[in-house]
Design a protein around this motif. Structure first.
Motif, PDB file in Angstrom:
ATOM      1  N   SER A 190       5.840  17.571  -4.059  1.00 27.47           N
ATOM      2  CA  SER A 190       4.970  16.719  -3.244  1.00 27.47           C
ATOM      3  C   SER A 190       3.630  16.510  -3.921  1.00 27.47           C
ATOM      4  N   GLU A 191       3.120  17.565  -4.531  1.00 33.45           N
ATOM      5  CA  GLU A 191       1.824  17.483  -5.206  1.00 33.45           C
ATOM      6  C   GLU A 191       1.857  16.448  -6.317  1.00 33.45           C
ATOM      7  N   GLN A 192       2.971  16.420  -7.067  1.00 31.01           N
ATOM      8  CA  GLN A 192       3.094  15.468  -8.177  1.00 31.01           C
ATOM      9  C   GLN A 192       3.078  14.031  -7.653  1.00 31.01           C
ATOM     10  N   LEU A 193       3.830  13.786  -6.561  1.00 34.24           N
ATOM     11  CA  LEU A 193       3.887  12.444  -5.974  1.00 34.24           C
ATOM     12  C   LEU A 193       2.525  12.026  -5.411  1.00 34.24           C
ATOM     13  N   VAL A 194       1.871  12.974  -4.713  1.00 35.72           N
ATOM     14  CA  VAL A 194       0.561  12.682  -4.119  1.00 35.72           C
ATOM     15  C   VAL A 194      -0.483  12.462  -5.213  1.00 35.72           C
ATOM     16  N   GLN A 195      -0.432  13.299  -6.270  1.00 32.32           N
ATOM     17  CA  GLN A 195      -1.394  13.169  -7.358  1.00 32.32           C
ATOM     18  C   GLN A 195      -1.243  11.817  -8.057  1.00 32.32           C
ATOM     19  N   ASP A 196      -0.015  11.374  -8.261  1.00 34.48           N
ATOM     20  CA  ASP A 196       0.232  10.071  -8.875  1.00 34.48           C
ATOM     21  C   ASP A 196      -0.344   8.959  -7.995  1.00 34.48           C
ATOM     22  N   ALA A 197      -0.150   9.106  -6.666  1.00 36.12           N
ATOM     23  CA  ALA A 197      -0.683   8.113  -5.713  1.00 36.12           C
ATOM     24  C   ALA A 197      -2.208   8.117  -5.739  1.00 36.12           C
ATOM     25  N   LEU A 198      -2.788   9.306  -5.832  1.00 33.12           N
ATOM     26  CA  LEU A 198      -4.244   9.423  -5.854  1.00 33.12           C
ATOM     27  C   LEU A 198      -4.834   8.764  -7.109  1.00 33.12           C
ATOM     28  N   GLU A 199      -4.157   8.936  -8.225  1.00 28.12           N
ATOM     29  CA  GLU A 199      -4.653   8.344  -9.469  1.00 28.12           C
ATOM     30  C   GLU A 199      -4.660   6.811  -9.379  1.00 28.12           C
ATOM     31  N   LYS A 200      -3.638   6.260  -8.713  1.00 29.66           N
ATOM     32  CA  LYS A 200      -3.605   4.803  -8.500  1.00 29.66           C
ATOM     33  C   LYS A 200      -4.761   4.382  -7.591  1.00 29.66           C
ATOM     34  N   LEU A 201      -5.003   5.206  -6.554  1.00 28.41           N
ATOM     35  CA  LEU A 201      -6.067   4.915  -5.602  1.00 28.41           C
ATOM     36  C   LEU A 201      -7.444   4.981  -6.266  1.00 28.41           C
ATOM     37  N   MET A 202      -7.612   5.908  -7.227  1.00 27.88           N
ATOM     38  CA  MET A 202      -8.911   6.158  -7.865  1.00 27.88           C
ATOM     39  C   MET A 202      -9.272   5.117  -8.927  1.00 27.88           C
ATOM     40  N   ILE A 219      -5.689   3.147   0.637  1.00 29.58           N
ATOM     41  CA  ILE A 219      -5.451   2.035  -0.308  1.00 29.58           C
ATOM     42  C   ILE A 219      -5.606   0.696   0.411  1.00 29.58           C
ATOM     43  N   LEU A 220      -5.041   0.618   1.617  1.00 34.81           N
ATOM     44  CA  LEU A 220      -5.081  -0.632   2.376  1.00 34.81           C
ATOM     45  C   LEU A 220      -6.514  -0.983   2.783  1.00 34.81           C
ATOM     46  N   GLU A 221      -7.332   0.032   2.998  1.00 31.66           N
ATOM     47  CA  GLU A 221      -8.729  -0.204   3.359  1.00 31.66           C
ATOM     48  C   GLU A 221      -9.524  -0.712   2.158  1.00 31.66           C
ATOM     49  N   ASN A 222      -9.027  -0.401   0.957  1.00 34.68           N
ATOM     50  CA  ASN A 222      -9.636  -0.835  -0.307  1.00 34.68           C
ATOM     51  C   ASN A 222     -11.112  -0.444  -0.393  1.00 34.68           C
ATOM     52  N   PRO A 223     -11.388   0.867  -0.346  1.00 35.80           N
ATOM     53  CA  PRO A 223     -12.781   1.320  -0.385  1.00 35.80           C
ATOM     54  C   PRO A 223     -13.364   1.220  -1.789  1.00 35.80           C
ATOM     55  N   ALA A 255       0.836  -1.205   0.000  1.00 37.32           N
ATOM     56  CA  ALA A 255       0.000   0.000   0.000  1.00 37.32           C
ATOM     57  C   ALA A 255       0.870   1.254   0.000  1.00 37.32           C
ATOM     58  N   ALA A 256       1.963   1.221   0.759  1.00 36.08           N
ATOM     59  CA  ALA A 256       2.880   2.360   0.814  1.00 36.08           C
ATOM     60  C   ALA A 256       3.559   2.591  -0.536  1.00 36.08           C
ATOM     61  N   LYS A 257       3.898   1.515  -1.225  1.00 37.70           N
ATOM     62  CA  LYS A 257       4.518   1.648  -2.550  1.00 37.70           C
ATOM     63  C   LYS A 257       3.555   2.296  -3.539  1.00 37.70           C
ATOM     64  N   LYS A 258       2.297   1.879  -3.510  1.00 35.34           N
ATOM     65  CA  LYS A 258       1.288   2.469  -4.403  1.00 35.34           C
ATOM     66  C   LYS A 258       1.054   3.946  -4.093  1.00 35.34           C
ATOM     67  N   ALA A 259       1.261   4.293  -2.829  1.00 33.50           N
ATOM     68  CA  ALA A 259       1.050   5.688  -2.413  1.00 33.50           C
ATOM     69  C   ALA A 259       2.324   6.531  -2.541  1.00 33.50           C
ATOM     70  N   ASN A 260       3.372   5.958  -3.145  1.00 30.82           N
ATOM     71  CA  ASN A 260       4.661   6.656  -3.294  1.00 30.82           C
ATOM     72  C   ASN A 260       5.247   7.073  -1.938  1.00 30.82           C
TER      73      ASN A 260
END
Length: 584
Positions: free
Chosen positions: A517-529, A497-501, A455-460
């Motif tokens: 930071s925004e770029q890393l978080v945005q990339d993580a969010l896209e994976k989550l979405m 991500i770990l909760e898998n909603p 989950a941490a890897k997917k969230a960068n």
């Protein structure tokens, strides 16, 4: 009439504790028996005084002196043992009741509606949970002490009446002065005690607010004004405490004066009785003086205990003000477990306003989000976007219209099962004190270490976590203070991500971050979405453009709705917002 009202109020408050007290009836009865026996033994040496004086000292009989001394030593040993166990049992009862109440307070807080927290200061609530419950512990202990002191004074009084009822009655004619002063100041102490608790709550709120906003205070260099405001509130607490102390001191001073007057009257008339009445021996005189004189300490302590109870009794009302709060957002009878999101979420003519206000925050909201769609909410700050998404996990309930998931009213679902399927990544990330591993696993306590890493890897987040000396076992401090904003946000995303909603709510999750930071978080969010139905309060241009549906919310109403292309061509509010804010 006011005194009667105060008495009834006190009785009603104490009745509220009945459900907690009845669990310990056996221990309470045992404790009272120990108090009674202990009090009786502490008064028993007076029985030996007459023999000591009339036979031992006056007649110079060493045997009687020895008998009296040995008796007192034996009574002292037994009394000490009883006092010890009386104290232990009192502590067991009071601490057990305290634990039951504070546990129930914490459980109640976990069930209260979010609207309760929006109108209640955190510092005041903390005062009720920690300080007021502690005062209950104090009240119970003081009650046991009060019972012991009153019983001891009663035994001494009975003994004095037995030895010479006329002399005792004459001395006690002064006692009503004491009773009037106790009634007068106990009422004032109760009022002052309530004011003290409220002042303490205000001060705690100030401390909590200042500590939470310490960076803002430093940034604006407003330390002096904050200190000035704090001193003003602490002075108010001091004023209330001194007022309470003044009432208590006046009550003590009156009881002290009345006691000395009673002893003076006793010495005067008792002395005459010894001189003029041959049947009234020096031993009788010393015994009755000892009885009435010994009453002073338990009576004084009883008054002090009574005043202490009155000054803290308001805490019972404050505690039950929370415990009696009835949450409105609860599971319906025969509610449905939310297992799988299959089709769509619909808002039909939804209105919302807070209980304490008639102002409509949301007006006639009609919206449909299909499974797998991303819905971007845009509009000016304060327009109602966050309120709208907060209705989905039922942090608040609609005041008009309805929300349905898969054709079923949101209120028909079991709340816990619904919220477990909804992931939320807020703008201001909240992390708990503890390790990074504990925070990522917070929403899924059964996750393995490998699942947490994935989950941490997917969230960068994995890369920066590994750089810490203790890796995933790194302590992050209160609210994650040891981490940067971007790091906290990525841990929050890993947690989601770990909760898998199945449904996601992203509340301007990148708005407060720097570009990297925004770029890393945005990339993580896209994976989550990916593959999830997402409601995003949009800040980033690419998120908005790529959304399946863009909803323009202003002044609580949906003004426009469509795709990016459709809304640009419409040449309305969205195009204006896009030109002013998003384009740059």
């Amino acid at each position: 009439m006011k005194i009667l009202n105060t008495k009834f109020e006190n009785i009603e408050m104490i009745k509220k504790l009945k459900k907690y007290i009845k669990k310990y009836y056996v221990l309470i009865i045992l404790n009272m028996l120990l108090s009674m026996v202990s009090s009786a033994i502490s008064a028993s040496p007076l029985l030996l005084v007459k023999r000591l004086f009339d036979q031992g000292i006056t007649q110079k009989n060493e045997k009687d002196i020895l008998y009296a001394a040995a008796g007192m030593i034996a009574l002292a040993l037994v009394g000490a043992l009883l006092v010890y166990w009386n104290g232990i049992v009192s502590a067991i009862i009071s601490s057990s009741i305290y634990k039951n109440i504070i546990d129930e307070m914490y459980i109640k807080v976990q069930t209260l509606d979010m609207e309760y927290f929006s109108r209640t200061k955190v510092g005041e609530l903390m005062t009720k949970i920690l300080i007021d419950t502690s005062n209950i512990n104090l009240i119970i202990l003081e009650f046991f002490h009060l019972f012991s002191e009153v019983f001891k004074a009663t035994i001494l009084l009975i003994f004095a009446f037995y030895k010479d009822w006329k002399l005792t009655l004459g001395v006690l004619l002064i006692a009503p002065i004491l009773m009037v002063s106790v009634k007068k100041y106990s009422k004032k102490l109760k009022i002052a005690g309530k004011a003290r608790q409220e002042a303490t709550g205000t001060l705690n709120s100030k401390v909590q607010e200042s500590l939470s906003g310490i960076r803002v205070i430093r940034a604006f260099a407003t330390e002096k004004s904050e200190i000035k405001d704090f001193k003003k509130k602490s002075f108010e607490l001091k004023r209330v405490v001194l007022k309470s102390a003044g009432y208590s001191s006046k009550s003590s001073a009156i009881s002290e004066a009345v006691n000395f007057i009673m002893v003076a009257v006793l010495l005067l008339f008792g002395g005459y009785r010894v001189i003029r009445n041959s049947n009234f021996t020096p031993g009788d005189f010393i015994t009755i003086v000892g009885s009435i004189g010994s009453m002073y300490t338990p009576v004084k302590r009883a008054i002090s205990r009574y005043n202490e109870i009155n000054s803290h009794i308001a805490s019972i009302g404050r505690i039950f003000g929370v415990l009696d709060e009835v949450p409105e957002i609860t599971d319906k009878e025969n509610c449905i477990e939310f297992q799988q999101f299959k089709d769509k979420i619909t808002f039909e003519n939804v209105n919302f306003h807070y209980k304490d206000s008639d102002e409509q925050i949301l007006k006639n909201i009609n919206l449909k989000a299909l499974k797998g769609e991303t819905v971007a909410l845009v509009g000016n700050s304060g327009g109602g976007k966050s309120t709208l998404v907060n209705l989905i996990p039922r942090f608040f309930d609609v005041t008009g219209g309805l929300i349905e998931i898969d054709g079923i009213n949101l209120k028909d679902y079991q709340i816990k099962s619904l919220r477990k399927k909804i992931g939320i990544v807020p703008q201001e990330t909240f992390l708990f004190g503890g390790t990074i591993f504990e925070n990522i696993r917070y929403g899924n306590q059964n996750a393995t270490f490998e699942e947490v890493i994935e989950a941490a890897k997917k969230a960068n987040a994995h890369e920066f976590i590994e750089k810490f000396e203790n890796g995933y076992e790194t302590e992050i401090g209160e609210r994650g203070i040891k981490l940067s904003g971007g790091q906290k946000q990525r841990i929050s995303i890993a947690r989601a991500i770990l909760e898998n909603p199945q449904i996601l709510i992203l509340d301007e999750a990148t708005s407060a971050l720097d570009n990297e930071s925004e770029q890393l978080v945005q990339d993580a969010l896209e994976k989550l979405m990916e593959g999830k139905t997402t409601f995003v309060i949009a800040h980033r241009l690419s998120t908005i453009i790529n959304s399946d549906k863009i909803v323009v919310v202003q002044q609580g109403e949906i003004k426009e709705m469509g795709t990016h292309k459709e809304l640009i061509e419409k040449n309305g509010i969205y195009k204006s917002l896009y030109s002013k804010s998003f384009k740059n």
